[in-house]
Write an enzyme that holds these catalytic residues in place. Structure first.
Site, mmCIF file in Angstrom:
data_model
loop_
_atom_site.group_PDB
_atom_site.id
_atom_site.type_symbol
_atom_site.label_atom_id
_atom_site.label_comp_id
_atom_site.label_asym_id
_atom_site.label_seq_id
_atom_site.Cartn_x
_atom_site.Cartn_y
_atom_site.Cartn_z
ATOM 1 N N ASP A 1 0.809 -1.228 0.000
ATOM 2 C CA ASP A 1 0.000 0.000 0.000
ATOM 3 C C ASP A 1 0.838 1.273 0.000
ATOM 4 O O ASP A 1 0.452 2.287 0.571
ATOM 5 C CB ASP A 1 -0.956 0.021 1.214
ATOM 6 C CG ASP A 1 -1.875 -1.192 1.212
ATOM 7 O OD1 ASP A 1 -2.265 -1.628 0.119
ATOM 8 O OD2 ASP A 1 -2.201 -1.687 2.307
ATOM 9 N N GLN B 1 1.810 -5.947 -3.341
ATOM 10 C CA GLN B 1 2.313 -6.028 -1.971
ATOM 11 C C GLN B 1 3.615 -5.210 -1.852
ATOM 12 O O GLN B 1 3.776 -4.275 -2.595
ATOM 13 C CB GLN B 1 2.538 -7.486 -1.540
ATOM 14 C CG GLN B 1 1.259 -8.297 -1.371
ATOM 15 C CD GLN B 1 0.688 -8.812 -2.671
ATOM 16 O OE1 GLN B 1 1.363 -9.496 -3.415
ATOM 17 N NE2 GLN B 1 -0.555 -8.493 -2.940
ATOM 18 N N GLY C 1 -4.589 -4.225 -3.823
ATOM 19 C CA GLY C 1 -5.596 -3.191 -4.051
ATOM 20 C C GLY C 1 -4.851 -1.920 -4.398
ATOM 21 O O GLY C 1 -4.249 -1.304 -3.527
ATOM 22 N N HIS C 2 -4.820 -1.568 -5.675
ATOM 23 C CA HIS C 2 -4.064 -0.400 -6.130
ATOM 24 C C HIS C 2 -5.052 0.687 -6.544
ATOM 25 O O HIS C 2 -5.945 0.452 -7.353
ATOM 26 C CB HIS C 2 -3.160 -0.770 -7.314
ATOM 27 C CG HIS C 2 -2.108 -1.783 -6.947
ATOM 28 N ND1 HIS C 2 -1.180 -2.274 -7.824
ATOM 29 C CD2 HIS C 2 -1.849 -2.399 -5.768
ATOM 30 C CE1 HIS C 2 -0.403 -3.141 -7.204
ATOM 31 N NE2 HIS C 2 -0.792 -3.245 -5.958
ATOM 32 N N LYS D 1 1.699 2.338 -5.052
ATOM 33 C CA LYS D 1 2.305 1.866 -6.310
ATOM 34 C C LYS D 1 1.395 2.207 -7.492
ATOM 35 O O LYS D 1 1.858 2.580 -8.557
ATOM 36 C CB LYS D 1 2.520 0.335 -6.253
ATOM 37 C CG LYS D 1 3.455 -0.089 -5.109
ATOM 38 C CD LYS D 1 3.517 -1.588 -4.970
ATOM 39 C CE LYS D 1 2.257 -2.222 -4.412
ATOM 40 N NZ LYS D 1 1.960 -1.898 -3.011
#
Ligand code: GDP
Ligand code: IMO
Ligand code: MG
Length: 430
Positions: A13, A227, A40-41, A16
């Site tokens: 988180d 990640q 989750g981006h 990225k």
């Protein structure tokens, strides 16, 4: 100019997604090489928020090709749902998405297996995972006997036979361990997955060969890590990690592209540290400071909504992860979140319980859990940074903080981010 990688250097988180989105202009394709829908981006563009989980962030940019490489684990319903959600947001996917025939498939028993360990009576077994079936699927991949790859779905007779043997085994195991477990019906699962396979058929290919052809035509690839390096199964805070090589170490294995094609190695860090799930976190601030960072930085998980644990920047951990991931430059994210603090701390070393100074990140989780950070304290700043667009717009204390972090990590900081929007980015630093 060659290819680029964007890899998180903390516990995930790091933002990225924002950097991958910005760099799309200079690349032809974005490649995911590990992880799955545990990622989750977030990208915020013109006030609209997009959340990417399995899909490479490049999908938001028309004209950018997107690859889900062999190292990714795919839950087909999750993939199809994500495609649908994005289509509803107006994102045109067309023929731009390419899915590896070697990627492994997450099946319903993987989700049940993860529930089993995450909900077991022994709290020591809980890792605080995202419960997306990631660990059990990678376990089957490495174990070989029960692995299912995307390509298997296009050999339906063998797939049905293989799945029926696997489900027979898993049903017996799960029923013994979980009294309320409803046995899975192999035919039903096979029917369901063969339907997904039909929908996915136009996307599936040998993505490694596809990428090598692209490189031969002078195209530039952007490898999007999921990640962070401290969650890497080999190099992170094991066992409180994810089940893939989420540092840059995973790129070659998870894509089939040797890393000699990469000449820009960007490590992403937040201006502080967060972590979701279990595991040691030496600079954690379980107090007003941590709460303030969580509130201002909106530090809640993109995938699970869990509040993220927040703390000061840990230069010991990032020095280590930037070496592992070979970072040649750093993007420093969420600097705006630290505005309004009188002073800001940075861990520059650790001390063990006997007061002995520990300059490097310990390899054993028990040793890391005993480490107390040795802080250097820097002056904070009161100015709102979110409107800063150039280095000179930042106050002196922010300059000093950025320079201090760069010196501590030993790698130049080339990007500073002061808000989620594309424009809230400073690309000429110092
Ligand atoms: P990722 O998984 O590494 O892509 O990061 P996440 O998307 O899970 O979390 C990063 C969050 O920070 C997202 O909500 C972004 O929109 C947001 N964000 C990105 N850059 C900045 C920044 O510079 N400042 C602030 N305040 N938020 C940011
Ligand atoms: P992005 O790509 C932050 C964490 C989980 C848990 C551990 C193992 O958005 O940075 P898993 O479900 O992978 O077996 O969980 O890893 N984790 C993440 N933390 N960001 C992520 O992805 C994460 N993906 C997994 O919280 O501690
Ligand atoms: Mg995330």
């Amino acid at each position: 100019m060659g290819s680029t990688c964007v890899v998180g250097l903390q516990w995930g988180d790091e933002a990225k997604g924002k950097i991958v989105d910005l760099l799309c202009d200079q690349h032809d394709a974005v490649v995911r090489y590990q992880g799955g829908a545990n990622a989750g981006h977030t990208v915020v563009a013109d006030g609209v928020t997009y959340k990417l989980s399995l899909l490479p962030t490049g999908i938001l940019r028309p004209g950018i090709e997107c690859v889900i490489g062999n190292g990714v684990v795919i839950h087909p319903p999750a993939l199809l749902k994500e495609v649908e959600t994005l289509k509803k947001q107006g994102v045109e996917i067309g023929g731009r998405l390419h899915v590896s025939d070697r990627a492994h498939v997450i099946l319903p028993y993987h989700l049940a297996e993860e529930r089993l360990t995450e909900e077991s009576a022994s709290a020591a077994d809980h890792l605080g995972t995202t419960r997306r079936g990631i660990g059990p699927c990678y376990r089957d991949k490495v174990g070989r006997v029960h692995g299912v790859r995307v390509g298997d779905l296009y050999h339906p007779a063998q797939f049905r036979e293989h799945l029926s043997r696997i489900i027979d085994y898993k049903n017996r195991l799960l029923a013994a361990m979980l009294p309320e477990f409803d046995p899975l019906d192999a035919k039903q699962v096979a029917d369901e997955y063969l339907e997904y396979a039909d929908v996915l058929r136009p996307l599936v290919c040998d993505t490694t060969t596809w990428m090598h052809h692209s490189l031969a035509q002078g195209k530039r690839l952007l490898f999007e890590g999921a990640q962070g390096s401290l969650l890497d199964v080999d190099h992170g805070s094991y066992p409180y990690v994810t089940s893939s090589n989420s540092s840059a170490a995973g790129i070659a294995a998870g894509s089939g592209v040797p890393t000699r094609h990469i000449d820009r190695w960007i490590g992403i860090v937040k201006a502080y540290t967060t972590r979701v799930g279990g595991g040691p976190f030496p600079t954690e601030q379980d107090n007003d400071v941590g709460e303030r960072i969580r509130r201002i930085g909106r530090e809640y998980g993109t995938v699970t909504g869990r509040p993220r644990r927040c703390g000061w920047f840990d230069a010991v951990a990032v020095r280590y992860s930037s070496r592992v991931s070979g970072s040649t430059e750093i993007a420093l994210m969420l600097l705006d979140v630290l505005s309004g603090l009188d002073e800001i701390k940075v861990a520059v070393a650790y001390e063990n319980k006997d007061g002995k100074r520990i300059p490097e990140l310990p390899g054993h989780v028990a040793d890391l859990a005993e480490c107390r950070p040795v802080y250097e304290t820097l002056p904070g700043w009161s100015e709102d940074l979110t409107k800063a667009r150039s280095w000179s717009d930042l106050p002196k204390a922010a300059h000093d903080y950025v320079r201090f972090l760069s010196k501590q990590i030993g790698v130049p900081i080339s990007i500073v981010s002061v808000g989620p929007e594309r424009l809230q980015t400073i690309t000429k630093v110092g």
